[in-house]
Design an enzyme around this catalytic site. Structure first.
Site, PDB file in Angstrom:
ATOM      1  N   LYS A   1       0.710  -1.017   0.032  1.00 38.98           N
ATOM      2  CA  LYS A   1       0.039  -0.130   0.031  1.00 38.98           C
ATOM      3  C   LYS A   1       0.977   1.206  -0.172  1.00 38.98           C
ATOM      4  O   LYS A   1       0.495   2.347  -0.240  1.00 38.98           O
ATOM      5  CB  LYS A   1      -1.081  -0.061   0.950  1.00 38.98           C
ATOM      6  CG  LYS A   1      -2.169  -1.180   1.102  1.00 38.98           C
ATOM      7  CD  LYS A   1      -3.151  -1.033   2.086  1.00 38.98           C
ATOM      8  CE  LYS A   1      -4.301  -1.823   1.910  1.00 38.98           C
ATOM      9  NZ  LYS A   1      -4.126  -3.294   2.327  1.00 38.98           N
TER      10      LYS A   1
HETATM   11  C1  LIG Z   1      -4.843  -4.492   1.705  1.00 40.39           C
HETATM   12  C2  LIG Z   1      -4.004  -5.757   1.577  1.00 40.39           C
HETATM   13  C3  LIG Z   1      -4.378  -6.685   0.753  1.00 40.39           C
HETATM   14  C4  LIG Z   1      -5.767  -6.279  -0.326  1.00 40.39           C
HETATM   15  O1  LIG Z   1      -5.386  -5.788  -1.393  1.00 40.39           O
HETATM   16  P1  LIG Z   1      -6.693  -5.147  -2.236  1.00 40.39           P
HETATM   17  O2  LIG Z   1      -6.350  -4.153  -3.347  1.00 40.39           O
HETATM   18  O3  LIG Z   1      -7.644  -4.541  -1.162  1.00 40.39           O
HETATM   19  O4  LIG Z   1      -7.324  -6.265  -2.793  1.00 40.39           O
HETATM   20  C5  LIG Z   1      -3.640  -7.747   0.538  1.00 40.39           C
HETATM   21  N1  LIG Z   1      -2.559  -7.886   1.246  1.00 40.39           N
HETATM   22  C6  LIG Z   1      -2.153  -7.056   2.163  1.00 40.39           C
HETATM   23  C7  LIG Z   1      -0.908  -7.287   3.200  1.00 40.39           C
HETATM   24  C8  LIG Z   1      -2.944  -5.686   2.356  1.00 40.39           C
HETATM   25  O5  LIG Z   1      -2.409  -4.907   3.226  1.00 40.39           O
END
Ligand SMILES: *Cc1c(COP(=O)(O)O)cnc(C)c1O
Length: 434
Positions: free
Chosen positions: A107
Site C-alpha cells: 500500500k
Molecule cells: C490491503 C491488503 C491486501 C488486499 O489488497 P486489495 O487491493 O484490497 O485487494 C492484501 N494483502 C495485504 C497485506 C494488504 O495490506
C-alpha cells in the site's frame, strides 16, 4: 484524462477532482474514460527502460497536463524509491516483493503516489486539509507515512485498540508531527462507522476540509499498475512465456490495477484472485451470482472483506462480459489451516518465509499450476512477514528478524489519543483540533 462515475456516467471529473474528492455521487467510483494502450516497443523491451521511466510512462496518460511533466516524473520516481524485486521461490513460482517500502506493505506505492498528487494539487489553494481514515492495520501506516510532514495536510487515523500487530501500531503511533493516531475502544467496523459519520456531519464539514484516503481513490488505485510492469521487466530476463499472475485480494484494487495494465497490453497468461475464507468473488466466478456476505475474521486480515469495493471496476473493465472475465481470471479461496500449512511447507522446502496474505496466494497458484503444469507464474508479496509475527512464528517456529529498514521504529514512543466508539468524542476531537 477524464473520469466518470460508475454510478452515474454523466458525472465526469478531471484527475485533480477525482484525487481530491475520492468518489463521486452516491459513493460511485471513478473510472478512466479511455484505456490508454502501451506502445509495443515499450512493453516488449522493458529492460531497456529505467524503473523511473517505466513508472512515469505508466502514469502519464492518466494525469495528462494536470501536473507538469517534470513534477509528475519526480512524483512517480519517489513512488517507487524502494526495491521491488522478483524472486524465485522454486522452478514454477516466483514472488514480487512489494514490502520494502516505509511501512513494509504494498500500500506504500498507492498511498505514496496519492499523497504527493494531493499535496501538489493543494499547494496553491492555501487551504488546510484533514485526511481522515480508519484502518485495520496496513492502510493507516501507509497513509500516515505517505502524508508525513506534508505541508497543509493533517492526518487523523482511527485504529481499533489491541487489534493491530505491534509493528503496525508503531507505524501508526510513533510518527508525531502532522499525524494523529486515535486509539478507538472498539472494532475496525466501529472505526469505519465513525469515519463515515464524520464525513456526513454538517458541522464538521463546515469547519474542516475533510478528505478520505481509502483505496477506492483513483490516485491510489492507478499507480499500482507500475509494479506489474516492473515485475514483467524482471520476468522477461529469464522467461519466454507470459506469467500467470496471482494476487492476494481483499478490496480487489490491486488485482484490478493488474488487469487494467493487461488491457493496456501487459502480457499475462492468466490472473488469479487469491482470497481467504471471504470468498464472494471466487464464488461469483464459478456461479455468476454475487452473494455479499458478512466478513469472516482470518489470519490474512487485510483481506477480510465481504463486499469488495473495486469489483465494480473489474466488471466495467470487462464490459460486463462474464465469459471473458471468467477466461481471464480464476478465483481461489484458502482457509486458515491451509494458510499456516503453506507458510510452514514453503519455509521448510525452500527457505522462503511467506506472510499469511502471500501464503494464500501461493496456495492458490500452486493449485492452479497442478491443473496447468506447463505454466509458470508469480505471486504478489503484499506484506512483510514481520507484520504478522503470530501466524508466521506459529507456522515456522522461527522468530522473525525485524528488518533494518524499520530503523529505530520499535524503540520510539507510542503516542495516541484514546477515544471510545461514541461519535461525540471524535467530533469534539476534530472540532477542538482545528
Ligand atoms: C490491503 C491488503 C491486501 C488486499 O489488497 P486489495 O487491493 O484490497 O485487494 C492484501 N494483502 C495485504 C497485506 C494488504 O495490506
Amino acid at each position: 484524462m477524464n473520469y466518470y462515475n460508475l454510478k452515474d456516467r454523466h458525472e465526469q471529473v478531471d484527475f485533480k477532482t477525482a484525487t481530491i474528492k475520492g468518489q463521486g455521487k452516491e459513493k460511485g467510483l471513478f473510472f478512466p474514460e479511455v484505456i490508454p494502450q502501451f506502445e509495443k516497443e515499450f512493453i516488449n523491451n522493458l529492460s531497456q527502460f529505467s524503473n523511473e521511466e517505466i513508472a512515469w510512462r505508466c502514469m502519464a496518460d492518466f494525469v495528462g497536463n494536470e501536473i507538469p511533466v517534470e513534477v509528475l516524473k519526480k512524483i512517480t520516481a519517489e513512488t517507487i524509491q524502494f526495491d521491488i524485486p522478483l524472486k524465485k521461490i522454486n522452478d514454477s513460482i516466483s514472488v514480487l516483493e512489494l514490502f520494502h517500502g516505509p511501512t513494509l506493505a504494498f500500500k506504500d506505492v498507492g498511498a505514496g503516489f496519492m499523497s504527493r498528487c494531493l499535496s501538489y494539487f493543494l499547494q496553491d489553494e492555501n487551504k488546510k486539509v484533514t485526511v481522515l481514515a480508519a484502518t485495520s492495520g496496513d492502510t493507516g501506516g501507509a497513509v500516515a507515512h505517505g502524508f508525513y510532514k506534508a505541508p497543509g495536510i493533517d492526518v487523523v487515523i482511527l485504529y481499533p485498540k489491541n487489534r493491530v500487530s505491534k509493528v503496525q501500531e508503531k507505524q501508526l503511533t510513533a510518527l508525531g508531527e502532522n499525524i494523529t493516531a486515535l486509539e478507538v475502544d472498539g472494532s475496525f467496523d466501529d472505526c469505519q462507522h465513525l469515519v463515515k459519520q464524520a464525513f456526513a456531519d454538517e458541522e464538521i464539514n463546515h469547519h474542516i476540509l475533510l478528505t478520505s484516503a481509502n483505496s477506492i481513490n483513483a490516485a491510489r488505485w492507478l499507480p499500482q499498475q507500475i509494479y506489474y510492469l516492473l515485475a514483467l521487466k524482471q520476468w522477461q530476463q529469464s522467461e519466454k512465456e507470459a506469467p500467470v499472475i496471482c494476487v492476494p485480494s481483499g478490496n480487489f484494487g490491486n488485482i484490478c490495477a493488474g488487469l487494467l495494465a493487461h488491457f493496456r497490453g501487459l502480457p499475462a497468461d492468466h490472473f488469479i484472485a487469491a482470497c481467504n475464507e471471504n470468498d464472494v468473488i471466487p464464488q461469483y466466478l464459478k456461479t455468476q451470482t454475487l452473494n455479499i456476505k458478512p466478513t469472516v475474521a482470518t489470519l490474512s486480515n487485510a483481506m477480510d472483506v465481504g463486499n469488495p469495493s473495486n469489483f465494480v471496476r473489474i466488471l466495467e473493465l470487462f464490459d460486463h462480459q462474464f465469459n471473458t472475465l471468467k477466461n481471464t481470471v480464476s478465483g481461489y479461496s484458502i482457509d486458515d489451516k491451509t494458510t499456516l500449512e503453506t507458510i510452514a511447507k514453503v519455509y521448510t522446502e525452500y527457505g522462503y518465509m511467506l506472510d499469511p496474505h502471500a501464503a494464500v496466494a501461493y496456495a492458490s497458484l500452486e493449485e492452479y499450476l497442478t491443473l496447468h503444469p506447463d505454466k509458470k507464474g508469480f505471486i504478489l508479496g503484499t506484506a512483510h512477514p514481520v507484520k504478522f509475527p503470530d501466524a508466521v512464528e506459529k507456522a515456522t517456529k522461527v522468530e522473525i528478524k525485524i528488518p533494518d529498514s524499520l530503523g529505530d521504529l520499535m524503540s520510539r514512543e507510542k503516542k495516541t489519543v484514546e477515544i471510545n466508539s461514541d461519535f461525540k468524542e471524535l467530533k469534539r476531537f476534530l472540532l477542538d483540533k482545528n
